[in-house]
Design an enzyme around this catalytic site. Sequence first.
Site, PDB file in Angstrom:
ATOM      1  N   CYS A 105       0.814  -1.226   0.000  1.00  0.00           N
ATOM      2  CA  CYS A 105       0.000   0.000   0.000  1.00  0.00           C
ATOM      3  C   CYS A 105       0.841   1.267   0.000  1.00  0.00           C
ATOM      4  O   CYS A 105       0.613   2.187  -0.790  1.00  0.00           O
ATOM      5  CB  CYS A 105      -0.985   0.004   1.161  1.00  0.00           C
ATOM      6  SG  CYS A 105      -0.229   0.019   2.807  1.00  0.00           S
ATOM      7  N   HIS A 158      -2.491   0.699   7.090  1.00  0.00           N
ATOM      8  CA  HIS A 158      -2.865   0.730   5.671  1.00  0.00           C
ATOM      9  C   HIS A 158      -3.126   2.163   5.226  1.00  0.00           C
ATOM     10  O   HIS A 158      -3.596   2.992   6.005  1.00  0.00           O
ATOM     11  CB  HIS A 158      -4.117  -0.127   5.456  1.00  0.00           C
ATOM     12  CG  HIS A 158      -4.419  -0.408   4.021  1.00  0.00           C
ATOM     13  ND1 HIS A 158      -3.538  -1.051   3.176  1.00  0.00           N
ATOM     14  CD2 HIS A 158      -5.520  -0.135   3.270  1.00  0.00           C
ATOM     15  CE1 HIS A 158      -4.083  -1.166   1.977  1.00  0.00           C
ATOM     16  NE2 HIS A 158      -5.274  -0.612   2.006  1.00  0.00           N
ATOM     17  N   HIS A 170      -6.005   1.669  -3.657  1.00  0.00           N
ATOM     18  CA  HIS A 170      -4.978   1.191  -2.730  1.00  0.00           C
ATOM     19  C   HIS A 170      -4.483  -0.172  -3.191  1.00  0.00           C
ATOM     20  O   HIS A 170      -5.054  -0.779  -4.097  1.00  0.00           O
ATOM     21  CB  HIS A 170      -5.554   1.088  -1.313  1.00  0.00           C
ATOM     22  CG  HIS A 170      -6.724   0.141  -1.216  1.00  0.00           C
ATOM     23  ND1 HIS A 170      -6.773  -0.880  -0.302  1.00  0.00           N
ATOM     24  CD2 HIS A 170      -7.879   0.043  -1.934  1.00  0.00           C
ATOM     25  CE1 HIS A 170      -7.909  -1.550  -0.439  1.00  0.00           C
ATOM     26  NE2 HIS A 170      -8.598  -1.011  -1.427  1.00  0.00           N
TER      27      HIS A 170
END
Length: 199
Positions: A105, A158, A170
């Site tokens: 990510c 994240h 993402h």
Amino acid sequence: MKNIILGSCAVAAMSLSFFFEQVPTDKNAKLTAIETASVLPLNLPTAPTITPAINFRDTLYYNYYAQTLGVKLNYSEDKQLLATVADWLGTPYRSGAASKKGTDCSGFVTKVYQEVYGIKLTHSSRSMFQSVERIKKSAIKAGDLVFFRRGPGKPIYHVGIYLNNNKFIHSASNGGVMVSSLNQAYYARNYYAAGRVNM
């Protein structure tokens, strides 16, 4: 029939000439009886020229990326951002990596920011969070970052790039680079904050 049409055109022309008769430029000149009796102001303000916000090419461009990314767009998003993230769609997830062969990510976010904005971000969602300006969820714009954590007091794990209409892009561990919704149960539950990178 021909005479009726010609007669109608003549009446229309006379009516129009009544309303659009020129006003003398000399202030001392006397107005004619028709000009004085006119029900419309003689010097009508000119209407402002309205230019369309976007041209036809832009419309096609935004429609293409709206369809490609599955996002409703405002037609004001950064074009290069849209093109760049779309180019990463489908890239597989790979922890610690940041290339089209595989990315995590934060690797994905750092590469996009470098390419689109010329900004170097750290390859860590926690570090990124420390360097952004916190913004309210209601104020998020395309290009802002969205951060997630698994409960109060837990570290950020994240990060993604907000697009529009509650959608963000993402690199997910279970599918690689994809577009997801902040309304999905998993992301709604783990959403922590949004941040804007000062450019």
